[in-house]
Scaffold this motif. Structure first.
Motif, PDB file in Angstrom:
ATOM      1  N   ARG A  22      65.161  42.017  -0.474  1.00 16.45           N
ATOM      2  CA  ARG A  22      64.190  43.089  -0.704  1.00 16.45           C
ATOM      3  C   ARG A  22      64.668  43.918  -1.888  1.00 16.45           C
ATOM      4  O   ARG A  22      65.245  44.998  -1.708  1.00 16.45           O
ATOM      5  CB  ARG A  22      64.053  43.971   0.533  1.00 16.45           C
ATOM      6  CG  ARG A  22      63.429  43.245   1.693  1.00 16.45           C
ATOM      7  CD  ARG A  22      63.129  44.174   2.822  1.00 16.45           C
ATOM      8  NE  ARG A  22      62.534  43.401   3.907  1.00 16.45           N
ATOM      9  CZ  ARG A  22      62.171  43.911   5.052  1.00 16.45           C
ATOM     10  NH1 ARG A  22      62.343  45.193   5.281  1.00 16.45           N
ATOM     11  NH2 ARG A  22      61.628  43.161   5.978  1.00 16.45           N
ATOM     12  N   PRO A  23      64.441  43.444  -3.105  1.00 16.04           N
ATOM     13  CA  PRO A  23      64.996  44.112  -4.286  1.00 16.04           C
ATOM     14  C   PRO A  23      64.466  45.525  -4.542  1.00 16.04           C
ATOM     15  O   PRO A  23      65.030  46.233  -5.357  1.00 16.04           O
ATOM     16  CB  PRO A  23      64.646  43.163  -5.434  1.00 16.04           C
ATOM     17  CG  PRO A  23      63.576  42.282  -4.913  1.00 16.04           C
ATOM     18  CD  PRO A  23      63.729  42.222  -3.429  1.00 16.04           C
ATOM     19  N   GLY A  24      63.462  45.966  -3.805  1.00 13.35           N
ATOM     20  CA  GLY A  24      62.976  47.335  -3.927  1.00 13.35           C
ATOM     21  C   GLY A  24      63.592  48.277  -2.915  1.00 13.35           C
ATOM     22  O   GLY A  24      63.185  49.437  -2.815  1.00 13.35           O
ATOM     23  N   THR A  25      64.582  47.781  -2.152  1.00 17.24           N
ATOM     24  CA  THR A  25      65.176  48.578  -1.076  1.00 17.24           C
ATOM     25  C   THR A  25      66.662  48.802  -1.310  1.00 17.24           C
ATOM     26  O   THR A  25      67.431  47.850  -1.458  1.00 17.24           O
ATOM     27  CB  THR A  25      64.977  47.879   0.290  1.00 17.24           C
ATOM     28  OG1 THR A  25      63.579  47.727   0.535  1.00 17.24           O
ATOM     29  CG2 THR A  25      65.594  48.687   1.421  1.00 17.24           C
ATOM     30  N   LEU A  26      67.051  50.068  -1.319  1.00 17.08           N
ATOM     31  CA  LEU A  26      68.465  50.454  -1.368  1.00 17.08           C
ATOM     32  C   LEU A  26      68.957  50.630   0.054  1.00 17.08           C
ATOM     33  O   LEU A  26      68.378  51.409   0.820  1.00 17.08           O
ATOM     34  CB  LEU A  26      68.635  51.780  -2.123  1.00 17.08           C
ATOM     35  CG  LEU A  26      70.029  52.415  -2.040  1.00 17.08           C
ATOM     36  CD1 LEU A  26      71.058  51.586  -2.799  1.00 17.08           C
ATOM     37  CD2 LEU A  26      70.004  53.852  -2.554  1.00 17.08           C
TER      38      LEU A  26
END
Length: 172
Positions: A72-76
């Motif tokens: 999930r590259p949009g999640t830190l």
């Protein structure tokens, strides 16, 4: 963004900060302490998704470590947050979290923040609940890892906090 002491600098950790981050985590008495080696690696490999707060002398007084989830590259995912006991109550943890998410929203387009918190960790519960409110983002909670999954003795469950969506206008 939250107020913070005027002489506080928030930047990326360097490998030379690894020992200080380990000491801050150890002294917190609430975080799961990882090996000193892991903090050195974290400062090398995940400096871009982490932040350190430096006092007037340049020494770390707080940190937040995190990584962008591979699936999930949009999640830190925020791994740990710690502030030296002498500097607590000054808004440093909130400033670290705000600064890191603003940077990663701009650099990597993150739109969500996740973290896990054990029940009863009031300081972390307040930090992330107020972060969501401050940024006008939704907050959902669910047990991610129940206590019986931990093989090394008694451990409280880890509750996943999902915060988002963040947008460039509410991430600052």
């Amino acid at each position: 963004m939250t107020a913070r002491p005027a002489d506080l600098l928030i930047d990326r950790p360097a490998v030379t900060d690894g020992a200080s981050l380990w000491r801050l985590a150890k002294d917190s008495k609430t975080l799961d302490l990882n090996s000193s080696y892991s903090y050195l690696l974290w400062c090398r490999d995940f400096a871009g998704t982490s932040a350190v707060a430096r006092g007037a002398d340049g020494e770390p007084v707080g940190f937040v470590t995190g990584y962008v989830r591979p699936d999930r590259p949009g999640t830190l995912l925020v791994w740990q947050v710690a502030v030296d006991s002498a500097h607590r109550g000054l808004g440093i943890a909130a400033a670290l979290l705000d600064g890191l998410t603003a940077r990663l929203t701009a650099e990597r387009g993150i739109t969500r923040v996740e973290t896990t918190i054990t029940p009863g960790n009031t300081a972390s519960e307040r930090l992330f609940t107020s972060f969501a409110a401050r940024h006008g983002a939704d907050l959902a909670r669910e047990v991610l890892f129940p206590a019986d999954l931990f093989p090394d003795g008694p451990h409280d469950p880890e509750v996943l906090y999902r915060i988002g969506p963040l947008t460039p206008t509410n991430a600052h």
